[in-house]
Scaffold this motif. Structure first.
Motif, PDB file in Angstrom:
ATOM      1  N   THR A 191       0.229   0.979 -13.965  1.00  0.00           N
ATOM      2  CA  THR A 191       1.106   0.448 -12.919  1.00  0.00           C
ATOM      3  C   THR A 191       0.308   0.252 -11.636  1.00  0.00           C
ATOM      4  N   ILE A 192       0.863  -0.562 -10.742  1.00  0.00           N
ATOM      5  CA  ILE A 192       0.184  -0.910  -9.496  1.00  0.00           C
ATOM      6  C   ILE A 192       1.167  -0.834  -8.336  1.00  0.00           C
ATOM      7  N   CYS A 193       0.616  -0.818  -7.133  1.00  0.00           N
ATOM      8  CA  CYS A 193       1.441  -0.726  -5.932  1.00  0.00           C
ATOM      9  C   CYS A 193       0.735  -1.453  -4.788  1.00  0.00           C
ATOM     10  N   PRO A 194       1.440  -2.296  -4.016  1.00  0.00           N
ATOM     11  CA  PRO A 194       0.780  -3.022  -2.927  1.00  0.00           C
ATOM     12  C   PRO A 194       0.563  -2.150  -1.702  1.00  0.00           C
ATOM     13  N   HIS A 195      -0.570  -2.345  -1.053  1.00  0.00           N
ATOM     14  CA  HIS A 195      -0.815  -1.713   0.242  1.00  0.00           C
ATOM     15  C   HIS A 195      -0.137  -2.546   1.319  1.00  0.00           C
ATOM     16  N   GLY A 196       0.397  -1.871   2.343  1.00  0.00           N
ATOM     17  CA  GLY A 196       1.157  -2.576   3.368  1.00  0.00           C
ATOM     18  C   GLY A 196       0.341  -3.522   4.231  1.00  0.00           C
ATOM     19  N   SER A 197      -0.944  -3.212   4.476  1.00  0.00           N
ATOM     20  CA  SER A 197      -1.811  -4.057   5.307  1.00  0.00           C
ATOM     21  C   SER A 197      -1.083  -4.556   6.555  1.00  0.00           C
ATOM     22  N   PRO A 198      -0.626  -3.645   7.438  1.00  0.00           N
ATOM     23  CA  PRO A 198       0.212  -4.055   8.569  1.00  0.00           C
ATOM     24  C   PRO A 198      -0.483  -4.963   9.569  1.00  0.00           C
ATOM     25  N   LEU A 199      -1.807  -4.985   9.568  1.00  0.00           N
ATOM     26  CA  LEU A 199      -2.518  -5.832  10.520  1.00  0.00           C
ATOM     27  C   LEU A 199      -2.838  -7.211   9.951  1.00  0.00           C
ATOM     28  N   SER A 200      -2.308  -7.491   8.775  1.00  0.00           N
ATOM     29  CA  SER A 200      -2.506  -8.807   8.165  1.00  0.00           C
ATOM     30  C   SER A 200      -1.176  -9.550   8.107  1.00  0.00           C
TER      31      SER A 200
END
Length: 330
Positions: A191-200
């Motif tokens: 399984t996988i999970c996205p990183h939020g990357s708030p500065l993108s």
């Protein structure tokens, strides 16, 4: 206001200035957050926003200063076990057609502080609890994967490929496949999970719009797309996240959950029988010195995210809102 509190606020402001203006940030290719946002926001405005956010009484009071210690987490796990909860990894949950009640899915996004994640994995293993740990390329190592999986936990890929490739879908999937293959040399990643990357400005979950699917990569599940959550429906899991140093959610049949004590109280009610918890190990402290560091880091990080949101219009949202936005775009 007393001088001691003023000094604390000044210290947080200094720390925030370092975090936002001087510290290199991996997702920004070695640039500081302020270097990213000043493309569209004048530096003087960014500086005022950061200092106002950090030193403003309301913002400081909104972060739970005394919460999120390993003692708190141990109490949470013990309370769940005492109330008869079954713990599922994400892979276990998405591959089963029937689930025990009550139950909890526990997901860990290992954004930083790998040693804390390893300690948390041991705390859970001591209680015979298995959970899911999602590592970024910057936090993954064969040694850590072996230790955490050896304790009975799931290892997953915390992907940020769309943000890293600045929105290039083809390049993102090429990078995703390459990284997933590298992870699978050392762990059975299902399984996988996205990183939020708030500065993108790019949302990593958008990788699955269009022609690509997780099945193309022989995956069983995706942390948001594969779990049907709804905090207003007791028949579906309620999504509860420690993002922002506040559990920050309302469950219809229980009420507001802000602190770990609130969450523990919810475990003894009929309104929290199906839970999906996001726990960031890097937000939790093992001792008093770490606790001061964690609070300071979270204050500065949330200020940086607030500044980024003023540019990218990215906010903290619950899981079901993320899915709703994703489906509206598709």
């Amino acid at each position: 206001m007393g001088s001691s509190r003023l000094n604390v606020r000044q210290w947080f402001a200094i720390f925030g200035h370092y975090y936002n203006f001087q510290q290199p940030y991996q997702s920004l290719d070695g640039r500081a957050p302020a270097q990213e946002v000043t493309y569209t926001v004048p530096l003087t405005y960014v500086s005022q926003t950061i200092y106002m956010t950090i030193s403003d009484d309301y913002q400081i009071d909104m972060i739970n200063m005394g919460d999120f210690t390993f003692d708190d987490y141990g109490r949470l796990l013990d309370a769940a076990l005492a109330h008869g909860y079954t713990f599922y990894t994400l892979q276990e949950y998405v591959t089963r057609s029937n689930h025990d009640s009550p139950h909890i899915i526990v997901r860990h996004d290992v954004d930083r502080k790998v040693s804390t994640a390893r300690s948390m994995a041991r705390v859970e293993a001591d209680r015979n609890i298995s959970t899911s740990y999602y590592f970024r390329t910057s936090t993954f190592s064969p040694e850590t994967a072996a230790e955490v999986s050896g304790l009975g936990h799931e290892i997953g890929y915390h992907y940020e490929d769309l943000a890293k490739t600045r929105g290039d879908f083809e390049a993102a999937h090429e990078r995703f496949g390459r990284n997933l293959t590298a992870f699978r040399k050392h762990a059975d990643v299902r399984t996988i999970c996205p990183h939020g990357s708030p500065l993108s400005p790019h949302h990593n979950l958008d990788m699955w719009r269009g022609k690509y699917s997780i099945e193309d990569y022989d995956l069983d599940g995706e942390a948001y797309l594969s779990v049907d959550t709804n905090n207003d429906d007791a028949e579906r899991p309620s999504y509860v996240s420690d993002t922002g140093r506040d559990w920050g959610t309302t469950i219809a049949d229980f009420g507001r959950i802000s602190t770990t004590d609130d969450l523990i109280a919810g475990l003894g009610s009929d309104g929290c029988e199906r839970l999906y918890l996001l726990v960031h190990p890097g937000r939790w402290s093992r001792n008093p010195i770490e606790h001061v560091q964690r609070v300071a880091w979270d204050l500065a990080a949330e200020a940086g995210k607030s500044t980024a949101r003023s540019v990218h219009a990215i906010g903290q949202v619950t899981n079901d809102r993320i899915i709703r936005v994703f489906r509206e775009r598709t």
